[in-house]
Design a protein around this motif. Structure first.
Motif, short mmCIF file in Angstrom:
data_model
loop_
_atom_site.label_atom_id
_atom_site.label_comp_id
_atom_site.label_asym_id
_atom_site.label_seq_id
_atom_site.Cartn_x
_atom_site.Cartn_y
_atom_site.Cartn_z
N PRO A 102 49.94 26.71 72.69
CA PRO A 102 48.97 25.63 72.84
C PRO A 102 47.94 25.67 71.71
O PRO A 102 47.74 26.71 71.06
N PHE A 103 47.30 24.53 71.50
CA PHE A 103 46.17 24.49 70.58
C PHE A 103 45.01 25.27 71.21
O PHE A 103 45.04 25.64 72.38
N ARG A 104 43.99 25.51 70.43
CA ARG A 104 42.79 26.13 70.99
C ARG A 104 42.24 25.22 72.08
O ARG A 104 42.07 24.01 71.86
N TRP A 105 41.95 25.80 73.22
CA TRP A 105 41.50 25.00 74.35
C TRP A 105 40.11 24.41 74.10
O TRP A 105 39.24 25.09 73.54
N GLY A 106 39.92 23.16 74.51
CA GLY A 106 38.60 22.55 74.45
C GLY A 106 37.73 23.03 75.60
O GLY A 106 38.11 23.92 76.36
N GLN A 107 36.57 22.39 75.73
CA GLN A 107 35.63 22.82 76.76
C GLN A 107 35.99 22.25 78.12
O GLN A 107 35.48 22.71 79.15
N GLY A 108 36.86 21.26 78.13
CA GLY A 108 37.24 20.64 79.40
C GLY A 108 36.18 19.68 79.89
O GLY A 108 35.08 19.58 79.34
N THR A 109 36.53 18.95 80.93
CA THR A 109 35.58 18.03 81.56
C THR A 109 35.67 18.22 83.07
O THR A 109 36.76 18.27 83.65
N GLN A 110 34.51 18.37 83.70
CA GLN A 110 34.45 18.67 85.13
C GLN A 110 34.65 17.40 85.96
O GLN A 110 33.99 16.38 85.73
N VAL A 111 35.55 17.48 86.91
CA VAL A 111 35.75 16.41 87.89
C VAL A 111 35.44 16.97 89.26
O VAL A 111 36.01 17.99 89.67
N THR A 112 34.51 16.34 89.94
CA THR A 112 34.13 16.77 91.28
C THR A 112 34.30 15.59 92.24
O THR A 112 33.73 14.52 92.01
N VAL A 113 35.10 15.80 93.28
CA VAL A 113 35.36 14.75 94.25
C VAL A 113 34.75 15.17 95.58
O VAL A 113 35.13 16.19 96.15
N SER A 114 33.81 14.38 96.05
CA SER A 114 33.15 14.70 97.31
C SER A 114 33.86 14.00 98.47
O SER A 114 34.39 12.89 98.32
N SER A 115 33.83 14.66 99.62
CA SER A 115 34.52 14.08 100.80
C SER A 115 33.58 13.18 101.60
O SER A 115 32.38 13.13 101.35
#
Length: 115
Positions: A102-115
């Protein structure tokens, strides 16, 4: 050195939608299968969806029918449209190419799903 930058995450209620974007430097997509991975707290990173340079897609069973991956190869962009979100979709989402290198991993993006 390819750089990956993910964006578009956020907090959403169950049943809602989000669209994630991944910007890659250089010709990251040429000849590569690109994917969206996700990592929930305390769990291993898993592949949620992938797309070939020709546009063929594949999805994990857990997201099939709810998520749609797409790309714009000319702009080196990969997208993930997420609909009918569930609390179990809560994770940090990353894009990268599939395979052993894989390429160098990025920082990602947080996904939060509330119930």
């Amino acid at each position: 050195q390819v750089q990956l930058v993910e964006s578009g995450g956020g907090l959403v209620q169950a049943g809602g939608s989000l669209r994630l974007s991944c910007a890659a430097s250089g010709s990251a997509f040429s000849g590569n299968v690109m994917g969206w991975y996700r990592q929930a707290p305390g769990k291993q990173r898993e592949l949620a969806a992938s797309i070939t340079s020709g546009g063929s897609t594949n999805y994990a069973d857990s997201v099939k029918g709810r998520f749609t991956i797409s790309s714009n190869n000319a702009k080196n962009m990969v997208y993930l449209q997420m609909d009918s979100l569930k609390p179990e979709d809560t994770a940090v989402y990353y894009c990268n190419r599939l395979g052993a290198f894989p390429f160098r991993w990025g920082q990602g993006t947080q996904v939060t799903v509330s119930s």
